[in-house]
Design an enzyme around this catalytic site. Structure first.
Site, PDB file in Angstrom:
ATOM      1  CE  LYS A 216       2.971   0.102   4.752  1.00  0.00           C
ATOM      2  NZ  LYS A 216       2.484  -0.031   3.386  1.00  0.00           N
TER       3      LYS A 216
ATOM      4  CD  GLU B 192      -2.802   1.132   2.454  1.00  0.00           C
ATOM      5  OE1 GLU B 192      -2.770   0.191   3.266  1.00  0.00           O
ATOM      6  OE2 GLU B 192      -3.525   2.141   2.580  1.00  0.00           O
TER       7      GLU B 192
ATOM      8  NE  ARG C 187       3.945  -7.932  11.172  1.00  0.00           N
ATOM      9  CZ  ARG C 187       3.428  -7.148  10.224  1.00  0.00           C
ATOM     10  NH1 ARG C 187       2.426  -7.560   9.497  1.00  0.00           N
ATOM     11  NH2 ARG C 187       3.911  -5.949  10.012  1.00  0.00           N
TER      12      ARG C 187
HETATM   13  P1  ATP Z   1       2.779  -2.533   8.123  1.00  0.00           P
HETATM   14  O1  ATP Z   1       2.235  -3.577   9.037  1.00  0.00           O
HETATM   15  O2  ATP Z   1       4.218  -2.250   8.298  1.00  0.00           O
HETATM   16  O3  ATP Z   1       1.952  -1.273   8.095  1.00  0.00           O
HETATM   17  P2  ATP Z   1       1.436  -3.503   5.872  1.00  0.00           P
HETATM   18  O4  ATP Z   1       1.183  -4.950   5.901  1.00  0.00           O
HETATM   19  O5  ATP Z   1       0.299  -2.626   6.177  1.00  0.00           O
HETATM   20  O6  ATP Z   1       2.713  -3.175   6.711  1.00  0.00           O
HETATM   21  P3  ATP Z   1       1.565  -3.423   3.062  1.00  0.00           P
HETATM   22  O7  ATP Z   1       2.008  -2.330   2.192  1.00  0.00           O
HETATM   23  O8  ATP Z   1       0.142  -3.794   3.070  1.00  0.00           O
HETATM   24  O9  ATP Z   1       2.031  -3.035   4.502  1.00  0.00           O
HETATM   25  O10 ATP Z   1       2.465  -4.704   2.839  1.00  0.00           O
HETATM   26  C1  ATP Z   1       2.792  -5.236   1.587  1.00  0.00           C
HETATM   27  C2  ATP Z   1       3.144  -6.688   1.748  1.00  0.00           C
HETATM   28  O11 ATP Z   1       4.227  -6.841   2.646  1.00  0.00           O
HETATM   29  C3  ATP Z   1       1.981  -7.475   2.322  1.00  0.00           C
HETATM   30  O12 ATP Z   1       1.841  -8.665   1.569  1.00  0.00           O
HETATM   31  C4  ATP Z   1       2.405  -7.760   3.737  1.00  0.00           C
HETATM   32  O13 ATP Z   1       1.868  -8.974   4.184  1.00  0.00           O
HETATM   33  C5  ATP Z   1       3.919  -7.805   3.629  1.00  0.00           C
HETATM   34  N1  ATP Z   1       4.538  -7.448   4.903  1.00  0.00           N
HETATM   35  C6  ATP Z   1       4.343  -6.319   5.608  1.00  0.00           C
HETATM   36  N2  ATP Z   1       5.037  -6.342   6.756  1.00  0.00           N
HETATM   37  C7  ATP Z   1       5.716  -7.519   6.774  1.00  0.00           C
HETATM   38  C8  ATP Z   1       6.609  -8.147   7.699  1.00  0.00           C
HETATM   39  N3  ATP Z   1       6.968  -7.562   8.831  1.00  0.00           N
HETATM   40  N4  ATP Z   1       7.113  -9.367   7.382  1.00  0.00           N
HETATM   41  C9  ATP Z   1       6.771  -9.955   6.215  1.00  0.00           C
HETATM   42  N5  ATP Z   1       5.930  -9.431   5.320  1.00  0.00           N
HETATM   43  C10 ATP Z   1       5.398  -8.223   5.582  1.00  0.00           C
HETATM   44 MG    MG Z   2      -1.405  -3.880   4.821  1.00  0.00          MG
END
Ligand code: ATP
Ligand code: MG
Length: 553
Positions: free
Chosen positions: A271, A36, A261
């Site tokens: 984020k 995102e 994760r």
């Molecule tokens: P955050 O939790 O940091 O806000 P998010 O999941 O909201 O991250 P996205 O932009 O939606 O951020 O993430 C893009 C991809 O990265 C998704 O498929 C998510 O599952 C993966 N992802 C995000 N954080 C992690 C992590 N700590 N370890 C592994 N994969 C991750």
């Molecule tokens: Mg997300």
């Protein structure tokens, strides 16, 4: 997939992908990385990038880069650009397969119409608060909305009005009609669309409604023909909903698979929290070298290879675990030991005068650029009468086993001569050592020890007159606690390490670093790995970041 790779070496996701190909369930593999664009990528995202792009390349498939841009309130082109830069830098390539969920807004709208017509979605006029209240809890079933039984005709009319901007934000939503008493709260008539009167960075003012994550995500996967939709464990409970939408629409069905994760000690990986560090100025931007962002690591001097190796070592499982920051540091040391060019720099200078060395003479001595890589060659380092050494490399009154410089002792100056300390000058008042006087032995040039003398200490140095002054930024962990998010009473920002950045403006570097390249990693001998700062370094004032120390402390 190479024929020699046995299933035993594969993680559970790769095993499944392999099985799906072998059983004929899938003819080809398509994965995606779906960020995102509401912040910069962090090292957790790197794990997902390595996994998705890695599987695609190992199984001859493809991996799409898809921006999940469904919330115009938080998204921005700056983030899109940074994400693209980071994925490329990590070494991955999506070819022509760059997509945006917003490209599918029309298709998603059509899908929603289909669900409405089939009696599987309805426009609800409860307020957001009421919807939350009606949803129930883990132990109590939810309550059906009084608007749940609106006819498809009425729903179509209302939904079109939503689309045309005839409702205000919060007045109504489109919900899937599933089961308000489901044990899985995600299935209690989840919201699919809300009214949001915001311009979108790609679609402008075309839409007054925007799809919710669960609605947009699975259908985007389907439209792109994704075979394996890999996501983190918190989406496990969303999988029944993911599957329900696809089943109702009767469209291509990707398989969602969840993995744990990545968490890293002494930092935060969310984020929202990283955004807070940036917007409240705890750090100097998303690419501050203390940030666990990909751009922060890059600026600090981490290589893409070290991050990829780290992700590989971490592996892919369903077990939640926090990785130790030292594992990541090990990975960068390992890589830089092979690649970094060795140079000499003195961070805490103490002047040394070679009393028997000719005034004004400059000798160019040969120094090895990288003992791990012969092809890196050698360079010339100027030696002069006045030098700098590290203050810690001299002691007036040393303890036993101190093999560096002290009155009467001999040390080897790296690539230069053996010198002997004959005197020193001390400030009467402050007791500070101002200068050390040595004699050199001309017979010992370049490490030569003609009479087989045993010299236990070798120290680094730079010429006092043929060197350049520079700014060095030394970093420590950003948080004082291993898990800064663990305290229920305190905000994570209370655990920020106030000493995480030390700026040193009195360092001297060997003159060759005038030509330092921002693309090269250097090892300052005995001090660590350093990289020119890509933002603040100027020709007239070089700024170096310490990537990591040479050893774990
Ligand atoms: P955050 O939790 O940091 O806000 P998010 O999941 O909201 O991250 P996205 O932009 O939606 O951020 O993430 C893009 C991809 O990265 C998704 O498929 C998510 O599952 C993966 N992802 C995000 N954080 C992690 C992590 N700590 N370890 C592994 N994969 C991750
Ligand atoms: Mg997300």
């Amino acid at each position: 997939m190479s024929e020699t790779t046995s299933t035993e070496n594969l993680d559970f996701i790769r095993t499944r992908v392999k099985d799906d190909l072998e059983s004929g369930k899938r003819q080809n593999i398509v994965t995606r990385f779906p960020p995102e664009p509401n912040g910069y990528l962090h090292i957790g995202h790197a794990k997902s990038i390595c996994l998705n792009f890695g599987i695609a390349s190992e199984f001859d498939g493809k991996c799409n880069l898809r921006f999940d841009d469904t919330n115009p309130a938080k998204e921005d082109q700056e983030y899109v650009d940074s994400i693209i830069e980071d994925v490329i830098w990590l070494g991955y390539n999506w070819g022509d397969n760059l997509f945006f969920a917003s490209d599918y807004f029309d298709q998603l709208f059509e899908y929603a119409i289909k669900l409405i017509k089939n009696g599987k979605a309805y426009v609800d006029s409860l307020s957001m608060d009421q919807i939350r209240e009606y949803r129930g809890t883990l132990s109590e079933p939810g309550k059906e909305s009084p608007y749940r039984d609106r006819t498809p005709e009425l729903n179509l009319e209302l939904f079109n009005k939503m689309k045309n901007g005839e409702f205000d934000e919060g007045e109504c939503v489109l919900r899937a009609k599933i089961d308000m008493s489901s044990g899985n709260i995600n299935l209690r008539d989840p919201v699919m669309y809300r009214v949001l009167k915001k311009d979108h960075h790609r679609t402008g003012d075309k839409w007054s409604i925007y799809p919710m994550y669960d609605w947009a995500h699975g259908q985007s996967d389907s439209i792109e023909g994704i075979t394996h939709s890999l996501c983190t464990l918190e989406f496990e409970d969303h999988r029944p909903l993911y599957d329900w939408f696809l089943e109702q629409l009767d469209i291509h069905r990707p398989q969602q698979i969840e993995f744990s994760r990545l968490n890293l000690s002494y930092t935060v990986l969310s984020k929202r929290k990283l955004m807070k560090l940036v917007s409240e100025n705890y750090v100097n931007g998303w690419d501050d070298p203390r940030m666990p962002t990909i751009s922060g690591f890059r600026r600090r001097g981490y290589t893409a290879e070290s991050i990829r190796n780290f992700c590989e070592k971490v592996g892919v499982t369903k077990q939640q675990a926090t990785m130790d920051m030292s594992l990541l540091e090990h990975s960068i040391r390992d890589d830089l030991n092979k690649k970094a060019l060795r140079v000499m720099a003195v961070l805490d200078p103490l002047k040394v005068v070679i009393t028997n060395y000719p005034e004004g003479q400059v000798e160019e001595l040969d120094a090895i650029n990288n003992p791990e890589d012969e092809s890196a060659g050698t360079r010339k380092v100027p030696f002069t009468k006045e030098l700098y050494i590290e203050r810690s490399d001299f002691m007036e009154d040393p303890p036993k086993k101190y093999f560096r410089l002290f009155p009467g002792n001999e040390v080897r100056l790296r690539y230069a001569y053996i010198v002997k300390c004959v005197d020193f000058v001390k400030d009467d008042k402050t007791r500070e050592i101002l200068e050390v006087h040595c004699t050199y032995d001309p017979e010992t040039k370049g490490g030569n020890t003609p009479d087989g003398r045993k010299i236990k200490g070798t120290i680094h140095w730079v010429s006092a007159t043929e060197s350049i002054k520079s700014e060095i930024r030394l970093y420590d962990r950003l948080f004082t606690e291993e898990n800064p998010e663990n305290d229920s009473e305190k905000d994570f920002t209370e655990f920020i390490n106030t000493d995480s950045l030390t700026i040193n403006t009195s360092a001297y570097l060997e003159r060759n670093l005038e030509q330092a390249s921002p693309d090269i990693n250097y090892q300052f001998e005995r001090l660590g790995y350093f990289k020119l700062d890509s933002v603040d370094s100027k020709k007239a004032n070089l700024v170096f970041n310490r990537t990591v120390t040479l050893r774990d402390s």
